[in-house]
Design a protein around this motif. Structure first.
Motif, PDB file in Angstrom:
ATOM      1  N   UNK A   1      42.373  48.280  26.336  1.00 17.48           N
ATOM      2  CA  UNK A   1      41.371  48.613  27.344  1.00 17.48           C
ATOM      3  C   UNK A   1      41.716  47.901  28.644  1.00 17.48           C
ATOM      4  N   UNK A   2      41.193  48.427  29.740  1.00 18.26           N
ATOM      5  CA  UNK A   2      41.422  47.791  31.034  1.00 18.26           C
ATOM      6  C   UNK A   2      41.008  46.325  30.954  1.00 18.26           C
ATOM      7  N   UNK A   3      41.922  45.454  31.330  1.00 17.68           N
ATOM      8  CA  UNK A   3      41.654  44.040  31.119  1.00 17.68           C
ATOM      9  C   UNK A   3      41.670  43.269  32.427  1.00 17.68           C
ATOM     10  N   UNK A   4      40.589  42.631  32.720  1.00 21.02           N
ATOM     11  CA  UNK A   4      40.491  41.807  33.930  1.00 21.02           C
ATOM     12  C   UNK A   4      41.427  40.617  33.821  1.00 21.02           C
ATOM     13  N   UNK A   5      41.680  40.210  32.596  1.00 19.21           N
ATOM     14  CA  UNK A   5      42.585  39.088  32.372  1.00 19.21           C
ATOM     15  C   UNK A   5      43.994  39.414  32.903  1.00 19.21           C
ATOM     16  N   UNK A   6      44.419  40.645  32.609  1.00 21.29           N
ATOM     17  CA  UNK A   6      45.740  41.062  33.085  1.00 21.29           C
ATOM     18  C   UNK A   6      45.746  41.204  34.596  1.00 21.29           C
ATOM     19  N   UNK A   7      44.653  41.762  35.122  1.00 19.95           N
ATOM     20  CA  UNK A   7      44.552  41.904  36.574  1.00 19.95           C
ATOM     21  C   UNK A   7      44.690  40.527  37.225  1.00 19.95           C
ATOM     22  N   UNK A   8      43.978  39.549  36.674  1.00 18.80           N
ATOM     23  CA  UNK A   8      44.019  38.215  37.249  1.00 18.80           C
ATOM     24  C   UNK A   8      45.384  37.560  37.061  1.00 18.80           C
ATOM     25  N   UNK A   9      46.060  37.920  35.976  1.00 20.19           N
ATOM     26  CA  UNK A   9      47.413  37.385  35.756  1.00 20.19           C
ATOM     27  C   UNK A   9      48.320  37.801  36.905  1.00 20.19           C
ATOM     28  N   UNK A  10      48.219  39.074  37.300  1.00 15.67           N
ATOM     29  CA  UNK A  10      49.030  39.569  38.414  1.00 15.67           C
ATOM     30  C   UNK A  10      48.604  38.879  39.710  1.00 15.67           C
ATOM     31  N   UNK A  11      47.309  38.804  39.931  1.00 18.82           N
ATOM     32  CA  UNK A  11      46.797  38.212  41.169  1.00 18.82           C
ATOM     33  C   UNK A  11      47.234  36.754  41.295  1.00 18.82           C
TER      34      UNK A  11
END
Lengths: 252, 383
Positions: free
Chosen positions: B18-28
């Motif tokens: 599922x769309x993961x904010x954790x991954x988004x933040x990893x990139x950020x």
């Protein structure tokens, strides 16, 4: 240029301390490489192989110690030997946005070769390096192994007397690697001296002589057979591991 | 077999898809982290906006001001009133002189305009009021090559007349300098485009070309070949200047034949000026390349060199309009002389006679950058 020295390369107490970071990359290296020899300089990453090659080829100035290439003191007379040495660096070090042919042609011009000299040698190299079909391909579209071969072609186009291959066979498949060694032998037959660095130990077994480097100096040197016998090992890799672990006392 | 398949399915339950904010933040976070490591970029990005803001704010503080103008007032009555008003106008800086001398001064570029208020001006106004004349005349001989400058000059004169005498019925007789040259925004833009091409193309592209050679490792490789550093330097210069010449030729051909722009002076002198100016910038690029480790840092030379020099070199407003404390800076900005050359040749039809000083300065700058390039161009690896 007449060459009257037995050794293609001689270094004495060669030291390199980089100003930035104060890293002692090479620490008292004594090398003697005969003309027409295939010499493998092996060692772990960061043992000083590349720094040594750069100093011997005149691109990098040593902190102390002396170097002689084809009898000429380096770096003092480094320009004199540039036409007689070929260096294929560890990175591909070719122009990604030029075609294979344009890359090699560029280096041939740097070496002052004319068109027909280039054509003859280039055709020969393409055949040996199995790159005939990629002649007009942009380097960025080549595979890693092909880029490696292009880099090698650039360093051989001017028929040098000494060739330095820094990790030349990295990224090259076993079949091709075998071809490479056949070609190395054929170069040797023509009197060319080859210095090959590698951290792949079995690579070294094919060389005439091996120098094992650790922390910027030679810790063992000899033919593969001599070394194996001396250190009671089956493979060069075994010797290297033994020496690295300090099981055998440093011979220097 | 069937059983095995079933068990595999069980083992590989899809998870974490599922769309993961954790991954988004990893990139950020990774992006910020990498950015943080490049200290020079951080420094530049915090300083550059302020510098650009200052430069633009100061260089574009409204109208074109401080334009040197000669005034020849032969009228002791209302003429004096107009002059008094002009003196207080920031757009112009007045000096007394004669109209005849003023014309050659404008042609030489020392003044932007000369204004003549004839001796019969007050009389004419009175005659006009009495209904014996339809208008009184004021003469202005002005540089019409730049619409902004022309507008400022005429605006100042009209306002002065307005304040002094209400302005009605006074006819301003304009004569344009440089063979009546009157230019539109497009015509006046071409010298700017040439300057832009030379600075941007040669400095930024030049630096990037050199940096790429560094990153690709070809530079290190060349150190063990017979290539001399002087050969390398000259090679870059010729290569980049050829590209620049083609681009300038394109700009000129397009400007002249498609947009109908006018070139008053000698095209070959213009190309010579462009090449000299361009050469200085190639040397500058070679020098600057020493201070960048990657392409990102190379691109940052744009806001650091190109933009300030465009703002301070007279590309947008004449250097004379800069604030007094910033004005001296324009003397060390190479573009000031480049603009003088390109605008002088293209818009004013000047030749070497009028521009020798600018040619000399550009040549000296070329020499300075050449020395800097020669000193810093490497013929071996960094110790």
């Amino acid at each position: 240029m007449t060459i009257e020295t037995e050794y293609a390369i001689e270094t004495q107490d060669l030291v390199k301390i980089y100003k930035t970071g104060k890293v002692q990359a090479v620490n008292g290296l004594n090398l003697r490489i005969k003309q027409g020899e295939i010499y493998a300089l092996i060692g772990a990453n960061g043992s000083g192989k590349t720094t040594s090659l750069n100093m011997i080829s005149g691109a990098l100035f040593p902190t102390s110690g002396s170097i002689k290439v084809l009898g000429y003191p380096i770096p003092a007379k480094r320009r004199l030997i540039t036409n007689y040495i070929g260096l294929a660096p560890q990175e591909y070090s070719i122009y990604e946005d030029l075609t294979l042919e344009e890359n090699v042609r560029f280096f041939s011009r740097i070496y002052g070769m004319n068109k027909s000299e280039f054509e003859t040698k280039f055709t020969e190299l393409l055949q040996i390096l199995r790159l005939e079909e990629k002649r007009k391909t942009m380097v960025k579209n080549l595979s890693g192994g092909m880029k490696r071969r292009t880099s090698i072609a650039c360093s051989l186009i001017h028929s040098p007397k000494i060739v330095f291959f820094d990790e030349a066979t990295v990224g090259v498949d076993p079949v091709l690697r075998s071809f490479f060694w056949d070609y190395f032998r054929s170069l040797q037959d023509k009197g060319v001296t080859l210095v090959i660095t590698s951290h792949v130990m079995d690579e070294a077994e094919r060389a005439d002589r091996i120098g094992l480097m650790r922390a910027g100096k030679l810790i063992a040197e000899g033919t593969p057979e001599e070394l194996k016998k001396k250190h009671n090992a089956e493979t060069v890799e075994e010797i290297f591991i033994k020496l690295s672990e300090g099981e055998v006392i440093n011979e220097e | 077999m069937k059983n095995k398949k079933k068990s595999t399915e069980k083992e590989f339950q899809p998870k974490n898809l599922a769309f993961s904010m954790r991954r988004v933040m990893a990139i950020a976070l990774r992006t910020i982290n990498q950015f943080r490591r490049d200290r020079r970029t951080v420094a530049l990005l915090s300083i550059v906006p302020i510098v650009i803001m200052l430069i633009f704010g100061l260089a574009f503080s409204g109208e074109v001001i401080n334009l040197p103008v000669l005034i020849d007032n032969q009228d002791s009555g209302l003429g004096t009133l107009i002059v008094d008003n002009l003196v207080n106008d920031t757009r112009v800086t007045l000096t007394n002189g004669t109209y005849e001398d003023g014309i050659s001064q404008v042609e030489n570029g020392n003044y932007y305009a000369v204004i003549l208020i004839p001796s019969n001006f007050t009389t004419s106004i009175l005659e006009m009021l009495a209904g014996n004349l339809t208008s009184a005349q004021i003469f202005i001989y002005l540089d019409g090559t730049k619409p902004t400058i022309r507008a400022s000059l005429l605006g100042a004169l009209r306002d002065a007349m307005e304040n002094a005498i209400g302005g009605n019925g006074v006819r301003v007789v304009q004569t344009l300098a440089f063979g009546g040259a009157e230019f539109s925004g497009l015509d006046t833009g071409i010298p700017a485009v040439i300057a832009f091409v030379l600075i941007f193309l040669l400095v930024i592209v030049g630096v990037i070309t050199l940096i790429r050679e560094k990153i690709q490792g070809t530079q290190d490789r060349l150190y063990s070949t017979p290539l001399r550093s002087s050969e390398r330097l000259l090679g870059y210069v010729i290569g980049l200047l050829l590209i620049a010449t083609i681009m300038i030729a394109l700009v000129l051909i397009f400007g002249v034949f498609v947009f109908g722009a006018k070139v008053q002076g000698n095209v070959f002198l213009l190309i010579f000026a462009a090449l000299l100016f361009g050469m200085a910038h190639v040397f500058l690029a070679v020098f600057l390349a020493n201070f960048a480790q990657n392409e990102l840092q190379a691109i940052q030379f744009a806001p650091l060199t190109a933009i300030p020099s465009m703002a301070l070199g007279g590309l947008f407003v004449p250097t004379i309009s800069l604030p007094a404390w910033l004005y001296p800076v324009s003397y060390v900005v190479p573009l000031t002389y480049g603009i003088n050359l390109f605008e002088g040749i293209m818009l004013k039809g000047w030749g070497f006679k009028e521009l020798w000083l600018d040619f000399t300065v550009v040549a000296v700058m070329c020499l300075i950058f050449f020395i800097l390039a020669v000193i810093t161009v490497r013929d071996r690896m960094r110790d």
